[in-house]
Design an enzyme around this catalytic site. Structure first.
Site, PDB file in Angstrom:
ATOM      1  N   HIS A 132       0.868  -1.186   0.000  1.00  0.00           N
ATOM      2  CA  HIS A 132       0.000   0.000   0.000  1.00  0.00           C
ATOM      3  C   HIS A 132       0.909   1.242   0.000  1.00  0.00           C
ATOM      4  CE1 HIS A 132      -3.556   2.255   0.230  1.00  0.00           C
ATOM      5  NE2 HIS A 132      -3.998   1.971   1.434  1.00  0.00           N
ATOM      6  N   ARG A 295      -3.193  11.766   2.679  1.00  0.00           N
ATOM      7  CA  ARG A 295      -3.343  10.934   1.482  1.00  0.00           C
ATOM      8  C   ARG A 295      -3.560  11.829   0.266  1.00  0.00           C
ATOM      9  NH1 ARG A 295      -4.978   5.589   1.668  1.00  0.00           N
ATOM     10  NH2 ARG A 295      -4.597   5.759  -0.562  1.00  0.00           N
TER      11      ARG A 295
HETATM   12  N1  NVA Z   1      -4.498  -3.993   5.780  1.00  0.00           N
HETATM   13  C1  NVA Z   1      -5.722  -3.313   5.467  1.00  0.00           C
HETATM   14  C2  NVA Z   1      -5.471  -1.935   4.970  1.00  0.00           C
HETATM   15  C3  NVA Z   1      -6.716  -1.130   4.678  1.00  0.00           C
HETATM   16  C4  NVA Z   1      -6.440   0.213   4.116  1.00  0.00           C
HETATM   17  C5  NVA Z   1      -6.481  -4.099   4.435  1.00  0.00           C
HETATM   18  O1  NVA Z   1      -5.870  -4.552   3.459  1.00  0.00           O
HETATM   19  O2  NVA Z   1      -7.695  -4.276   4.587  1.00  0.00           O
HETATM   20  N1   CP Z   2      -6.357   3.620   4.276  1.00  0.00           N
HETATM   21  C1   CP Z   2      -7.058   3.317   3.179  1.00  0.00           C
HETATM   22  O1   CP Z   2      -6.491   2.938   2.136  1.00  0.00           O
HETATM   23  O2   CP Z   2      -8.387   3.486   3.311  1.00  0.00           O
HETATM   24  P1   CP Z   2      -9.500   2.980   2.291  1.00  0.00           P
HETATM   25  O3   CP Z   2      -9.496   1.484   2.348  1.00  0.00           O
HETATM   26  O4   CP Z   2     -10.778   3.576   2.808  1.00  0.00           O
HETATM   27  O5   CP Z   2      -9.150   3.473   0.919  1.00  0.00           O
END
Ligand code: NVA
Ligand code: CP
Length: 311
Positions: A132, A295
């Site tokens: 991410h 973000r």
């Molecule tokens: N580790 C989490 C991050 C969400 C932004 C997921 O993948 O659901």
């Molecule tokens: N932190 C993040 O990526 O949030 P969302 O899943 O809401 O995009």
């Protein structure tokens, strides 16, 4: 921009330290309004494809494009032929004929790679199960605006060491020479291969990676304590993961051993009472709302870089 020179934003490591530092500088300047780019992306369109849910990524990219004078189309994969088996590569070839950049959120990192390879326009990683990068760049920006340069700093991540956020912090540790302490049980530790690779990169830059079983040791002296949901998108987990991770909840006891000026970071969404106590996420040391706002600022910088637009 010709396909061979297109700039994809797929991983922190492939973008590299120098570009990331430039993106951070630009994000700070855009937020502080010492730089303006209101019309910089006029006539450019970003198409976002979500194979998994999103609030922050969807809305912050949408707002970033609009505030740079561009336009955006946000699509759920369920409403696309992707859901009926059209390949990511074919989808990317077609979207490249209509749009100027593509963002994909997917459970399967190989689908992002396939899209990036087939697209003739820049492709952005909007989260995979493996990484991410937009989020961790916003986290670094948040650290910097509260505490100064992150290079060489001690930071801690407690909880699920196997997820996308932990993996991207490992990458960041290698790039920024961080002393990253991962507090997690052996059942949810990152792979040995990933730790060894990131550790050797971090050490080259004066940092280190330590995997700790004791959550208080992991947080001791740290300037940022981070966590993430215990169950990530696309995972099917019963109670056993919760039981294994419950000693790693970030609560007042954990924050009390961190540095006096330590901040708390969480990419959100959060589950109060699971990975973090309400006292911490809603307390004075929490920087999560700035982190969510950031973000949008880092993504403006990412978009300008992807499009090769100087401001
Ligand atoms: N580790 C989490 C991050 C969400 C932004 C997921 O993948 O659901
Ligand atoms: N932190 C993040 O990526 O949030 P969302 O899943 O809401 O995009």
């Amino acid at each position: 921009m010709p396909a061979e020179s297109k700039r994809d934003f797929l991983a922190l490591e492939t973008v590299g330290h120098e570009v990331l530092c430039n993106l951070l500088r630009q994000a700070h300047a855009l937020k502080a309004e010492t730089k303006f780019a209101r019309e910089a992306l006029r006539d450019r369109v970003l198409v976002m494809v979500f194979e998994a849910p999103s609030t922050r990524t969807r809305v912050s990219f949408d707002m970033a494009m609009r505030k740079l004078g561009g336009d955006v189309l946000s699509l759920s994969a369920h409403d696309m032929q992707l859901d009926r088996g059209e390949t990511p590569a074919d989808t990317a070839r077609v979207l490249s004929r209509y749009a100027d950049a593509i963002l994909l959120r997917t459970d399967d990192p190989s689908r992002l790679d396939a899209m990036a390879e087939a697209a003739s326009v820049p492709v952005i990683n909007g989260l995979t199960t493996a990484s991410h990068p937009c989020q961790i760049l916003a986290d670094i920006m948040t650290f910097e605006e509260r505490l100064g340069s992150i290079e060489g700093q001690v930071v801690s991540y407690l909880g699920d060491g196997t997820n996308n956020v932990a993996a991207t912090w490992l990458e960041a540790a290698g790039l920024f020479g961080l002393s990253l302490r991962l507090g997690c049980p052996s059942s949810h530790s990152p792979s040995e291969k990933l730790v060894l690779r990131s550790r050797s990169r971090a050490r080259e830059r004066g940092g280190d990676i330590v995997v700790e079983r004791d959550p208080l040791e992991a947080a001791k002296g740290s300037r940022a304590v981070m966590t993430d949901v215990w169950v990530s998108m696309g995972e099917r987990e019963g109670g056993s993961k919760h039981n294994a991770l419950s000693p790693y909840r970030v609560d007042d006891r954990v924050m009390s051993v961190a540095s006096d000026d330590a901040i708390f970071l969480h990419c959100l969404p959060a589950h109060r009472g699971e990975e973090v106590s309400g006292d911490v996420i809603d307390g004075a040391r929490s920087a999560v709302w700035d982190e969510a706002e950031n973000r949008m600022h880092v993504q403006k910088a990412i978009l300008l870089w992807c499009f090769g637009v100087e401001i």
